[in-house]
Scaffold this active site. Structure first.
Site, mmCIF file in Angstrom:
data_model
loop_
_atom_site.group_PDB
_atom_site.id
_atom_site.type_symbol
_atom_site.label_atom_id
_atom_site.label_comp_id
_atom_site.label_asym_id
_atom_site.label_seq_id
_atom_site.Cartn_x
_atom_site.Cartn_y
_atom_site.Cartn_z
ATOM 1 N N GLY A 68 0.921 -1.297 -0.157
ATOM 2 C CA GLY A 68 -0.144 -0.006 0.075
ATOM 3 C C GLY A 68 0.941 1.332 0.010
ATOM 4 N N GLY A 71 2.808 0.343 3.464
ATOM 5 C CA GLY A 71 2.774 -0.966 4.169
ATOM 6 C C GLY A 71 2.416 -2.122 3.361
ATOM 7 C CG ASP A 178 -2.195 6.835 -4.260
ATOM 8 O OD1 ASP A 178 -1.598 7.120 -5.170
ATOM 9 O OD2 ASP A 178 -1.488 5.911 -3.487
#
Length: 525
Positions: A68, A71, A178
């Site tokens: 991600g 992470g 995003d």
């Protein structure tokens, strides 16, 4: 029985509190305490979830799902229900990660059960300096999807993405910031398209507010964001246009900027977007409505970009999906989302447990998460002879869209398996079957007449014929057939090898092998 209700106002109010961060009991995030036992709010209510409830699937068995914004995401199995979940790990090393966790928890919890267009949230816990967030597991992302996607299918995918963005913008007042193919997930069995990864999302206090921070993936950023200017919901619309363009063409829109250094590529992109020409050159043979839709999204002036509601009325969406424009203008339900009982993930998943007595071995206590669980059994192919389950708030058009998406993915997966078994190359697969699959989906979705009239039940005969043809082809190739068991109409998965995500990923064109986004983000941040 008391229920956990995350106090979103308190999270936002306490967001800059000096008490945030590690403490003796875990990690404090605003008004929440994330501990090894789960999430506790400031009223003492606990949503239970811990490492001992889960088994992490080994990376060698498909356990690693990706990364991600800051992470990694791994596949895990809830041992009480044997249900697969996606487990996102965020290493907490500073306030930036605290902010990301707050945004993830706020967005996922608020969206859970309120809309089917965001991934579902199951719970969270802390372990050895990281916060783990358990979410709904999906089959893959649009990044991995076979490309190019034919217009009738792409319209259905786009409409479902727009429904998710509409919820974020109108109900949650959030800019995703995003949006890119790897942050939009699909389920091959149900055709669900869901937006994920809210770690860099931004809350706007009112519809006229704007943001100014520079976060996200550079190559999908709007011009105003690249210039460091204030921006609003239109920034997500720009990103949506680039995602749709990539699915339509098959390559990252700005893949041609891969030459030279990272700095040179960034300035080349900025110079291009600041120029007088169009933001994106589209192939002349592209479907005219699709080209117009993309062009409307990537207008350089943010004030001239349409809203999600306006895009849901665009001819490209209406033509291929048949969704009534006036129906899309209705606001989403503003009812309070369902909250988790103290049982947390365990109680939620056990209600939908697929089978009893299938519990996995206990996870090890302490230490790092052990990747010792066997990989979950492959999911059998989508059975379109059974109507898709209706989500809360869904219309007939929504179900029709999901049916088209699921059927197309399923058809591509079957052809990929067949070509792989015959030893054909990836290039041959791209040249031949896509046209046939596209024509089939276009016909079934009512190209020019809309897909709203397409129901799962109406696909029975065609799907059964596809399975009969597929089994016959497999028999000709020396593979076993269905063994003459139950009729195809009753069990259209009989005798067909279980298809996994790897079958689909084998056919994926994907984004360029050189990840320009990572390079530019390293340069800028």
């Amino acid at each position: 029985m008391s229920r956990l209700k995350i106090n979103l106002d308190a999270i936002e109010r306490d967001g800059a509190s000096a008490t945030e961060g590690f403490c003796a009991d875990g990690v404090r995030i605003g008004s929440l305490l994330v501990s090894s036992e789960g999430v506790r709010d400031n009223q003492g209510n606990l949503c239970v979830l811990s490492l001992s409830d889960l088994e992490v699937v080994p990376e060698t068995e498909g356990g690693f799902l990706g990364k991600g914004s800051s992470g990694s995401v791994r596949r895990a199995v809830h041992r009480g229900s044997n249900k697969v979940v996606a487990l996102k790990e965020i290493k907490v090393t500073g306030q930036t990660h605290i902010n990301e966790i707050r945004r993830e928890l706020e967005t996922l919890h608020a969206g859970d059960f309120a809309t089917p267009y965001l991934v579902s949230f199951y719970g969270a816990f802390a372990h050895e300096g990281s916060v783990f967030i358990a979410m709904e597991a999906m089959d893959g992302s649009l990044h991995e999807l076979y490309k190019p996607v034919p217009p009738p299918v792409l319209a259905c995918i786009t409409r479902l993405m727009l429904k998710g963005l509409t919820y974020l913008h109108r109900n949650r007042h959030l800019i995703h910031r995003d949006l890119k193919p790897s942050n939009v997930l699909y389920n091959s069995r149900t055709g669900d398209i869901k937006i994920s990864d809210f770690g860099v999302s931004s809350n706007l206090e009112c519809t006229k507010a704007d943001a100014h921070s520079f976060v996200g993936t550079v190559t999908y950023m709007s011009p105003e964001r690249l210039r460091g200017e204030h921006y609003s919901y239109g920034a997500d619309i720009w990103s949506l246009g680039l995602v749709v363009a990539e699915l339509a063409v098959g390559v990252c829109p700005y893949a041609g900027l891969r030459g030279g250094s990272s700095e040179a590529r960034f300035w080349a992109l900025l110079q291009h977007l600041n120029g007088d020409g169009t933001a994106l050159e589209l192939p002349p043979e592209m479907d005219s409505d699709l080209a117009d839709f993309i062009s409307a999204c990537v207008v350089k002036s943010p004030d001239r970009r349409p809203t999600c509601t306006e895009l849901l009325r665009h001819p490209f969406i209406v033509r291929y999906t048949g969704a009534a424009p006036e129906a899309e203008a209705k606001p989403f339900s503003t009812t309070t989302p369902t909250v988790l009982a103290p049982g947390g993930l365990s109680s939620l998943l056990n209600r939908a447990s697929p089978a009893a007595g299938s519990a996995l071995p206990l996870a090890s206590e302490g230490g790092t998460p052990k990747a010792t669980s066997p990989s979950p059994a492959p999911v059998s192919p989508l059975t379109l002879s059974c109507p898709l389950e209706r989500h809360d708030g869904e219309t007939d058009a929504d179900i029709a869209d999901r049916t088209v998406v699921a059927r197309w993915i399923h058809a591509v997966m079957k052809r990929a398996v067949l070509h792989k078994a015959r030893g054909h190359g990836r290039e041959e697969l791209h040249q031949e079957p896509l046209a046939a699959v596209s024509a089939s989906v276009a016909t079934d979705s009512g190209e020019g007449g809309g897909a709203a009239g397409v129901s799962a039940a109406s696909l029975d005969n065609g799907q059964a014929a596809q399975h009969r043809e597929f089994r016959a082809e497999r028999n000709l190739d020396g593979h076993s057939g269905d063994g003459g068991s139950a009729p195809v109409e009753e069990d259209c998965t009989a005798g067909v090898r279980s298809l996994t995500c790897d079958d689909l990923r084998w056919t994926s064109t994907g984004e360029p092998s050189v990840n320009l986004d990572d390079e530019l983000n390293r340069l800028l941040f």
